[in-house]
Design an enzyme around this catalytic site. Structure first.
Site, short mmCIF file in Angstrom:
data_model
loop_
_atom_site.label_atom_id
_atom_site.label_comp_id
_atom_site.label_asym_id
_atom_site.label_seq_id
_atom_site.Cartn_x
_atom_site.Cartn_y
_atom_site.Cartn_z
N HIS A 37 0.82 -1.19 0.00
CA HIS A 37 0.00 0.00 0.00
C HIS A 37 0.86 1.25 0.00
O HIS A 37 1.98 1.26 0.53
CB HIS A 37 -0.94 0.01 1.20
CG HIS A 37 -2.11 -0.92 1.04
ND1 HIS A 37 -3.20 -0.90 1.88
CD2 HIS A 37 -2.36 -1.89 0.12
CE1 HIS A 37 -4.06 -1.82 1.50
NE2 HIS A 37 -3.58 -2.43 0.44
N GLU A 53 0.67 3.94 1.69
CA GLU A 53 1.02 4.44 3.01
C GLU A 53 2.25 3.74 3.55
O GLU A 53 3.15 4.37 4.13
CB GLU A 53 -0.15 4.23 3.98
CG GLU A 53 -1.44 4.96 3.57
CD GLU A 53 -2.35 4.08 2.74
OE1 GLU A 53 -1.85 3.38 1.84
OE2 GLU A 53 -3.57 4.07 3.00
N CYS A 91 -6.75 2.21 4.79
CA CYS A 91 -7.47 1.04 5.28
C CYS A 91 -7.13 0.84 6.75
O CYS A 91 -6.19 1.45 7.27
CB CYS A 91 -7.10 -0.19 4.45
SG CYS A 91 -5.40 -0.78 4.72
N CYS A 134 -3.39 -0.15 7.45
CA CYS A 134 -2.46 0.96 7.28
C CYS A 134 -2.62 1.99 8.40
O CYS A 134 -1.65 2.59 8.86
CB CYS A 134 -2.65 1.62 5.92
SG CYS A 134 -2.08 0.60 4.53
N HIS A 157 -5.30 10.92 34.95
CA HIS A 157 -6.49 11.73 34.98
C HIS A 157 -6.81 12.23 33.58
O HIS A 157 -5.93 12.32 32.72
CB HIS A 157 -6.30 12.93 35.92
CG HIS A 157 -6.48 12.56 37.36
ND1 HIS A 157 -6.45 13.48 38.38
CD2 HIS A 157 -6.68 11.36 37.97
CE1 HIS A 157 -6.62 12.88 39.54
NE2 HIS A 157 -6.77 11.59 39.31
N CYS A 209 -7.77 18.57 39.93
CA CYS A 209 -7.07 18.38 41.20
C CYS A 209 -5.79 19.23 41.19
O CYS A 209 -5.41 19.77 40.14
CB CYS A 209 -6.74 16.90 41.39
SG CYS A 209 -5.46 16.26 40.27
N CYS A 239 -3.19 18.16 38.43
CA CYS A 239 -3.65 18.45 37.07
C CYS A 239 -3.69 19.95 36.81
O CYS A 239 -3.39 20.41 35.70
CB CYS A 239 -5.03 17.84 36.84
SG CYS A 239 -5.01 16.03 36.72
#
Length: 412
Positions: A84, A86, A115, A118, A260, A291, A294
């Site tokens: 292919h 790709e 596809c 790929c 998280h 939090c 984060c």
């Protein structure tokens, strides 16, 4: 390295220095496409009979100075290799002497979308080449009604690929770069075909990122206590990134496998290698406010991406009575990451953009606005206690508008 038994549809099994699977095998690189061939194979008809080959036109650009390093065209290779286009590019890229210390922007213009096999190889390639940003424009969607092919396209986007259908500017660019210097002239019903392909892709990608109605109403419900039947309310993060050119990228995360949702979101956006010279707007809808850890990482992300405008809307405040969590909200607001509480307009926008609602309008639950006002007053009290002025007033005008698994949960 060669493998005489490699078919092109097998997995790429060789290993490069970066730990990525690859093969240096049968491939044919060409520079130009005949005009008749382009107009036949790239014609974006709804039913494209007889177009049994895939053309992949590519450019490799050094990000630091926008220098075009390579460009060319790959085609699917017929039997006995069945390689292919790709995979031809991935093989070629490994054989090309490019520095792992530099960043590259790779653009593909394809007559057919990849596809599933790929797509899997492309995701693996990007996982092992964080210095590469890949943008794919496709003229047509290959087996777009097949669930396996739909999942392949979703996996591409979730793996960091920017995937779009070709519109007039992309056809024009591809024509001038890989066909000839003459003016590109669209065919009959060109714009109608572009719109149809784009709507189909958006529907595929949208459904892959949508929340179920029940999930939204349970997880985003802003009542002080979970409603019966009781279900644990965890963190969900829905985001939309808008680029300067109007392109949109959307997604949803929840706490999963020790990460998280906010950290998964940061990892996802960082993998996109945003152009530091361009401006971006990111809007996040969260079921719980971040939090402390984060919040710190979101602030660091904003600091490292000064041209990104990051706005955070929350349905509920997480452990808002604890001083460390109040400090987290303070840190975000003083880091130019404004936090505000979701009201009816924000719930409606989130519903329209991130919920598989089958075109049903958002219906408010009991006391939604009362709960929202109560939570917003609490947020303002917290910010004022830390000496922060109200930074959220202007966010009420924001409208996303229509577009054509937890660590331990977060129970307060």
């Amino acid at each position: 390295m060669e493998r005489s038994d490699w078919s092109g549809r097998d997995s790429l099994e060789e290993v490069c220095p970066r730990g990525c699977r690859w093969t240096a095998h049968y491939r044919k690189l060409i520079e130009q496409i005949y005009k008749k061939a382009f107009r036949f194979y790239f014609r974006n008809l709804r039913y494209a009979y007889g177009r049994n080959n895939t053309f992949l036109c590519f450019q490799v650009i050094r990000e630091q100075n926008n220098e075009v390093l390579h460009k060319g065209v790959f085609l699917n290779q017929p039997s006995p290799f069945r390689l292919h286009a790709e995979l031809s590019f991935l093989s070629w890229f490994h054989d090309t002497e490019l520095s792992f210390d530099e960043n590259y922007k790779v653009t593909w213009y394809m007559s057919w979308s990849p596809c599933p096999e790929c797509a899997k190889e492309i995701v693996t390639f990007l996982d092992n080449h964080h210095n590469v940003t890949l943008t794919i424009y496709v003229a047509r969607l290959y087996y777009h009604w097949n669930p396996t092919y739909k999942e392949g396209l979703r996996a591409l986007v979730q793996g960091g690929t920017r995937l779009y259908t070709m519109a007039f500017p992309e056809f024009e660019d591809c024509w001038s770069l890989f066909v000839c210097n003459e003016t590109f002239r669209p065919w009959e019903n060109f714009h109608k075909c572009c719109s149809l392909q784009d709507k189909t892709l958006q529907k595929i990608l949208r459904r892959g990122k949508m929340l179920k109605e029940e999930t939204f109403r349970v997880q985003f419900n802003n009542a002080h206590k979970a409603q019966k039947p009781y279900r644990r309310r965890v963190t969900y993060l829905c985001y939309q990134l808008q680029e300067a050119n109007g392109n949109l990228t959307k997604g949803c995360f929840r706490n999963k496998k020790g990460l998280h949702a906010e950290r998964r979101f940061i990892k996802r956006i960082s993998s996109m290698k945003l152009d530091q010279a361009q401006s971006y707007q990111i809007t996040c809808y969260l079921t719980w406010s971040p939090c402390p850890l984060c919040a710190q990482e979101l602030a660091q992300f904003k600091h490292s991406h000064p041209r990104v405008q990051l706005k955070v809307f929350v349905s509920r405040l997480y452990f808002h009575w604890k001083r460390t969590y109040q400090e987290a909200l303070h840190r975000l607001c003083t880091s130019q990451v404004p936090v505000t509480v979701m009201g009816l307009p924000e719930f409606a926008d989130c519903w329209d953009n991130f919920v598989d609602h089958q075109s049903e309008p958002f219906k408010s639950w009991d006391k939604l606005e009362q709960y929202s006002n109560s939570i917003e007053r609490r947020l303002l009290q917290i910010l004022k206690s830390w000496g922060v002025d109200d930074l959220t007033a202007n966010l009420r005008t924001l409208q996303l508008g229509p577009t054509s698994p937890p660590v331990a949960g977060r129970d307060p």
